[in-house]
Design an enzyme around this catalytic site. Structure first.
Site, PDB file in Angstrom:
ATOM      1  N   GLU A  39     104.665  49.533  49.165  1.00 62.98           N
ATOM      2  CA  GLU A  39     105.422  48.833  48.109  1.00 62.98           C
ATOM      3  C   GLU A  39     106.600  48.042  48.668  1.00 62.98           C
ATOM      4  OE1 GLU A  39     106.310  51.121  44.623  1.00 62.98           O
ATOM      5  OE2 GLU A  39     104.233  51.704  44.344  1.00 62.98           O
TER       6      GLU A  39
HETATM    7  C1  LIG Z   1      99.043  54.909  53.091  1.00 64.19           C
HETATM    8  C2  LIG Z   1      99.129  53.528  52.529  1.00 64.19           C
HETATM    9  C3  LIG Z   1      98.828  53.297  51.194  1.00 64.19           C
HETATM   10  C4  LIG Z   1      98.817  51.996  50.691  1.00 64.19           C
HETATM   11  N1  LIG Z   1      98.379  51.754  49.415  1.00 64.19           N
HETATM   12  C5  LIG Z   1      98.147  50.467  49.036  1.00 64.19           C
HETATM   13  C6  LIG Z   1      97.466  50.170  47.814  1.00 64.19           C
HETATM   14  O1  LIG Z   1      97.119  51.058  47.045  1.00 64.19           O
HETATM   15  N2  LIG Z   1      97.208  48.877  47.515  1.00 64.19           N
HETATM   16  C7  LIG Z   1      97.570  47.864  48.344  1.00 64.19           C
HETATM   17  O2  LIG Z   1      97.292  46.717  48.041  1.00 64.19           O
HETATM   18  N3  LIG Z   1      98.239  48.107  49.497  1.00 64.19           N
HETATM   19  C8  LIG Z   1      98.519  49.374  49.873  1.00 64.19           C
HETATM   20  N4  LIG Z   1      99.167  49.632  51.060  1.00 64.19           N
HETATM   21  C9  LIG Z   1      99.607  48.518  51.877  1.00 64.19           C
HETATM   22  C10 LIG Z   1     101.106  48.422  52.046  1.00 64.19           C
HETATM   23  O3  LIG Z   1     101.669  47.866  50.902  1.00 64.19           O
HETATM   24  C11 LIG Z   1     101.344  47.600  53.321  1.00 64.19           C
HETATM   25  O4  LIG Z   1     101.073  48.480  54.390  1.00 64.19           O
HETATM   26  C12 LIG Z   1     102.709  47.049  53.408  1.00 64.19           C
HETATM   27  O5  LIG Z   1     102.827  45.982  52.515  1.00 64.19           O
HETATM   28  C13 LIG Z   1     103.061  46.567  54.821  1.00 64.19           C
HETATM   29  O6  LIG Z   1     102.049  45.804  55.381  1.00 64.19           O
HETATM   30  P1  LIG Z   1     101.553  46.127  56.878  1.00 64.19           P
HETATM   31  O7  LIG Z   1     101.312  47.572  56.974  1.00 64.19           O
HETATM   32  O8  LIG Z   1     100.444  45.220  57.163  1.00 64.19           O
HETATM   33  O9  LIG Z   1     102.796  45.790  57.796  1.00 64.19           O
HETATM   34  P2  LIG Z   1     103.228  44.363  58.316  1.00 64.19           P
HETATM   35  O10 LIG Z   1     103.272  43.400  57.202  1.00 64.19           O
HETATM   36  O11 LIG Z   1     102.430  44.027  59.516  1.00 64.19           O
HETATM   37  O12 LIG Z   1     104.727  44.654  58.738  1.00 64.19           O
HETATM   38  C14 LIG Z   1     105.067  45.269  59.993  1.00 64.19           C
HETATM   39  C15 LIG Z   1     106.571  45.403  60.048  1.00 64.19           C
HETATM   40  O13 LIG Z   1     107.189  44.125  59.973  1.00 64.19           O
HETATM   41  C16 LIG Z   1     108.188  44.127  58.980  1.00 64.19           C
HETATM   42  N5  LIG Z   1     108.285  42.794  58.412  1.00 64.19           N
HETATM   43  C17 LIG Z   1     107.306  42.037  57.873  1.00 64.19           C
HETATM   44  N6  LIG Z   1     107.791  40.860  57.461  1.00 64.19           N
HETATM   45  C18 LIG Z   1     109.126  40.885  57.723  1.00 64.19           C
HETATM   46  C19 LIG Z   1     110.201  39.977  57.537  1.00 64.19           C
HETATM   47  N7  LIG Z   1     110.036  38.796  56.994  1.00 64.19           N
HETATM   48  N8  LIG Z   1     111.424  40.336  57.961  1.00 64.19           N
HETATM   49  C20 LIG Z   1     111.628  41.530  58.545  1.00 64.19           C
HETATM   50  N9  LIG Z   1     110.661  42.424  58.737  1.00 64.19           N
HETATM   51  C21 LIG Z   1     109.425  42.121  58.333  1.00 64.19           C
HETATM   52  C22 LIG Z   1     107.744  45.166  57.976  1.00 64.19           C
HETATM   53  O14 LIG Z   1     108.869  45.664  57.271  1.00 64.19           O
HETATM   54  C23 LIG Z   1     107.140  46.214  58.882  1.00 64.19           C
HETATM   55  O15 LIG Z   1     108.157  47.039  59.373  1.00 64.19           O
HETATM   56  C24 LIG Z   1      99.206  50.924  51.544  1.00 64.19           C
HETATM   57  C25 LIG Z   1      99.560  51.180  52.861  1.00 64.19           C
HETATM   58  C26 LIG Z   1      99.519  52.457  53.368  1.00 64.19           C
HETATM   59  C27 LIG Z   1      99.855  52.664  54.811  1.00 64.19           C
END
Ligand SMILES: Cc1cc2nc3c(=O)[nH]c(=O)nc-3n(C[C@H](O)[C@H](O)[C@H](O)COP(=O)(O)OP(=O)(O)OC[C@H]3O[C@@H](n4cnc5c(N)ncnc54)[C@H](O)[C@@H]3O)c2cc1C
Length: 815
Positions: A498
């Site tokens: 989220e």
């Molecule tokens: C267990 C679990 C349950 C989930 N459930 C759902 C679900 O039900 N439905 C759904 O759609 N999604 C779900 N998600 C997805 C979740 O919302 C994403 O994992 C989240 O949005 C982050 O994306 P990412 O993991 O690809 O990280 P990335 O986007 O690759 O980010 C990596 C890091 O970079 C940082 N970052 C990214 N952009 C910036 C910026 N501009 N400035 C500074 N820092 C930045 C982030 O904070 C993070 O620390 C789930 C994820 C997990 C792990």
């Protein structure tokens, strides 16, 4: 000299008027009156009158002001205004602002905060918490769920579906429970104290997902079909937004749909072919209905002129041919259902779009609007609930576990993390309650929900780290008796989902807050976009001069409150909490001033200067968290015994606020300005300090000693002392141990020496033998020993039990 004194006099008057936020015209008249009156005593030099006239006329005569000032400034403003994508615009438009806009505005009205109603449960909500909620807590063993079944037991799935746990947000007319946000929060808090798998399984369908989207945007047909089925648990929903290529930057999803004709149930209909590859989707492996976000295209113009329609949300039954679900991810040993889903050119009718074809392209707005609410409930409540249970268990453990002949909780080194746990827990529960109050008042607080999501999950992580350190090996060794290790492992999940916290802290809190909460920035931006130039200049002029007055006011406030340590500012109380309100007044004015200066000096670059934005966001966040804590103290009836918890929480937030302010000034992008500002707004140095050791001691004592204060802190959690609930056993043992300590003392007295507080059953026998205690006391000692051993012992296993995959040799042996 004479001119200098007069000029200083005028400046002091302007400063005072701006402090009081007096209008431009009134201020001009007051300065004029001052100069005029002075003239009778001592002549005012002509030069000063000329300067006054040069400034007063253009500033107060609108047509002159617009032509000479606002028009050229608007031109520059348009050239430096940051580019904004449509997804960013929609995110900014989503939701409402509430109490945080007062904190952002430099002049919070504390009475407004105190007047918000105290959150309360209806009789029906309370009965649900005391009935089905307690029942399901008794049905779940977190170790069994995570280690043995990798899922909730079947009877638990059935129970939560039948009892309506998935329908807390669904309206009664569809068969749902239609609970308040506060009640939802209390349910999730209780469940999360028992099992994160249970609370996240219940949390997701009640948060951003099909239920919420359908209620707000669904067609009557969709609502009438799905909502009763979701309420009864006949459908299990999930919502799939995240793709391998698009996580935080969710607006960039590559998943797409193409509008086309196709065959559907034997007929040719207008529909769309959907192609997606999603991951991390909670409940996807067991879902019956998949909420899907994708970008809709209409290359053949079947829906209209627009070829790239944009992000769209649809509901797809998972039985639809081509939908792939079922495989699972393995998120940090926390075995809630979570996995990927794919589909390749899956054809579905346009009616599957949530809200029907007219809502095609509205998906992003729908998601961010719903997120403003859901993000303020689920994860903050799970975090606060988890912290409350862990606070109780850690305090109890620290009192029961002895080393160096003392309960470890009496050692100063342990008092420090214990105090952090207590203070953070009090603050988290307060922030969760205030946020749900706002939601129940009809707000969709997008900035606040980002604040509480980010800071409560972060604080939960700190609570769990502290708890692990206090438990030592007991926290490290997993097993049915370990109540802290899994939470510690799993907490990065809450930090990631989220809106991952780094992104939320650096971009969202201040990025949205600056525009949504600022009284003039949004109006300036909107004016700059207007096509009618005259109207644009007029509206920009109004906003700009309001903005300048606002900045001057915050400057005067910051300087005066720095000089006076905010001692003369208003506070709604007159006891020890008065200074807290005054410090918050000061920091609020500092935030408003620095925010304007950062925007003025960086312009569009502020968006890229994430660390500046993060620190401004930290200031706003800590202002919110501290004010929520003060509000809770009021709501609780200002119990004096709770003061240490309040003091710790507010002092910690104020200290964090000050740290954010200091590092902001140290890193202020315009060289020299930061130092000058620091000197102007903190002339006597740092105004606040971190919670003292003495306060830490008091909070640590509260956690270890049953009392009304402790009960209020951990209120609503599940503490039944049954085998599957080790936290309940620790709690029970705390009471037993405290009850038998005087019995132990009696024995020691009779023996004439202090004996170790171990083998209490043997001690009981000895006590009886020497006539120091009676049968009843001996029995108490024996029972306490059973609990004590349960609390301090850890689990061990047959090696085979720990193998996820049996080795061939052992399989052979078993055969
Ligand atoms: C267990 C679990 C349950 C989930 N459930 C759902 C679900 O039900 N439905 C759904 O759609 N999604 C779900 N998600 C997805 C979740 O919302 C994403 O994992 C989240 O949005 C982050 O994306 P990412 O993991 O690809 O990280 P990335 O986007 O690759 O980010 C990596 C890091 O970079 C940082 N970052 C990214 N952009 C910036 C910026 N501009 N400035 C500074 N820092 C930045 C982030 O904070 C993070 O620390 C789930 C994820 C997990 C792990």
């Amino acid at each position: 000299m004479h001119t200098l004194i007069l000029t200083l006099g005028v400046l002091v008057i302007i400063g005072s008027l701006s402090y009081l936020r007096v209008s431009l015209m009134m201020s001009t008249l007051t300065v004029f009156a001052f100069l005029f009156a002075t003239h009778f005593v001592t002549p005012v030099p002509m030069g000063l009158w000329v300067v006054f006239a040069i400034l007063a006329v253009p500033l107060n005569v609108s047509p002159v002001r617009r032509a000479l000032l606002s028009k050229p400034i608007l031109k520059v403003y348009r050239s430096i205004m940051p580019e904004m994508s449509s997804t960013e615009k929609e995110a900014l438009d989503a939701g409402t602002t509430w109490w945080e806009s007062q904190l952002f505005g430099g002049e919070p009205d504390w009475q407004t905060l105190h007047n918000y109603p105290q959150p309360r449960l209806t009789a029906e909500e309370q009965a649900f918490l005391d009935g089905p909620c307690e029942e399901v807590c008794a049905m779940v063993s977190d170790f069994e769920v995570n280690h043995e079944l990798a899922d909730l037991p079947e009877d638990v799935w059935k129970f939560i579906k039948e009892k309506g746990f998935f329908s807390m947000i669904i309206k009664k007319k569809y068969g749902g429970l239609e609970f308040s946000a506060y009640a939802q929060s209390r349910v999730l808090q209780k469940l999360s104290g028992v099992s994160a798998v249970l609370s996240s399984t219940v949390g997701v369908p009640n948060s951003l997902g099909p239920g919420e989207l359908l209620q707000h945007y669904g067609t009557a047909e969709q609502q009438n079909y799905y909502l009763p089925r979701l309420a009864k648990g006949e459908e299990v929903p999930c919502f799939a937004l995240t793709s391998p290529e698009a996580g935080s930057d969710a607006g960039a999803i590559p998943d797409f749909g193409v509008v086309c004709h196709g065959e559907w149930q034997g007929e040719q209909v207008l529909g769309m072919k959907l192609t997606w590859n999603k991951r991390y989707i909670t409940l996807a492996p067991v879902a019956t209905v998949l909420g899907l976000a994708f970008k809709l295209r209409d290359p053949d113009g079947l829906l209209g002129d627009q070829k790239e329609i944009g992000i769209t949300c649809a509901l797809i039954p998972t039985t639809t041919p081509g939908v792939v679900i079922g495989r699972r991810h393995f998120p940090l040993n926390t075995m809630f259902q979570n996995g990927p889903t794919q589909g390749n050119e899956v054809f579905v009718p346009l009616d599957y779009i949530i809200g029907g074809p007219k809502m095609a392209g509205q998906g992003w707005r729908m998601l961010v609007e719903c997120l403003s609410v859901g993000r303020g409930i689920t994860l903050p409540s799970n975090s606060a609930g988890g912290a409350k249970s862990i606070a109780a268990a850690t305090g109890a453990y620290a009192r029961i576990r002895r080393q160096f002949k003392l309960p470890i909780g009496k050692l100063e080194g342990i008092e420090e993390p214990l105090a952090r746990i207590g203070g953070n827990t009090y603050l988290m529960d307060s922030a969760s309650a205030l946020t749900t109050t706002g939601i129940d008042l009809g707000e969709k607080p997008s900035v606040i929900s980002a604040i509480v999501k980010c800071h409560l999950t972060e604080r939960l992580q700190k609570v769990l780290i502290d708890s692990m350190d206090i438990h030592g090996g007991k926290g490290v060794c997993l097993g049915p008796n370990n109540y802290v290790g899994r939470g510690y492992q799993g907490v990065p999940i809450s930090i990631t989902v989220e809106g991952a916290n780094i992104l939320t802290r650096n971009m969202i809190i201040y990025g949205q807050g600056a525009i949504r909460c600022h009284p003039y920035v949004l109006a300036e931006m909107e004016a700059a976009f207007l096509d009618n130039e005259q109207q644009a200049i007029a509206e920009f002029d109004n906003a700009l001069f309001g903005h300048i007055g606002f900045s001057l006011s915050n400057f005067s406030k910051s300087v005066w409150m720095g000089l006076s340590s905010a001692r003369f500012t208003s506070a709604p109380t007159s006891d020890v909490t008065k200074r807290y309100y005054q410090h918050l007044n000061r920091f609020s004015a500092n935030l408003a001033l620095l925010s304007d200066l950062a925007m003025a000096t960086l312009g569009g670059d502020l968006k890229r200067k994430e660390r500046i934005s993060a620190r401004l966001g930290d200031m706003l966040s800590q202002l919110y968290l501290a004010s929520a804590t003060l509000k809770r103290f009021e709501d609780d009836g200002r119990p004096e015994q709770d003061l240490p918890l309040l003091q710790w929480a507010v002092e910690d937030s104020l200290y964090k606020l000050q740290t954010a302010l200091e590092s902001l000034l140290e890193n202020f992008p315009v060289k020299g300005l930061g130092r000058t500002l620091s000197w102007l707004i903190m002339p006597w140095g740092k105004p606040v300090r971190a919670p003292s050791d003495k306060l830490d001691h008091k909070v640590a004592r509260i956690l270890q000693t049953p009392s009304e204060t402790r009960d209020r802190l951990i209120n609503g959690q599940y503490f039944k002392a049954i085998e599957s609930n080790p936290i309940g056993i620790v709690e029970q043992t705390l009471h037993q141990i405290l009850a038998v300590e005087p019995v132990y003392d009696k024995i020691c007295q009779k023996l004439g020496k202090k004996v170790p507080f171990i083998f209490l059953d043997k001690l009981a026998a000895q006590g009886l033998e020497i006539g120091a205690i009676n049968e009843e006391e001996a029995k108490q000692l024996c029972e306490a020993e059973v609990g004590r051993l349960k609390v301090i012992n850890v689990d061990d296993f047959d090696p085979i039990e720990l193998q996820a995959k049996q080795l061939p040799k052992q399989q052979h042996k078993a055969a």
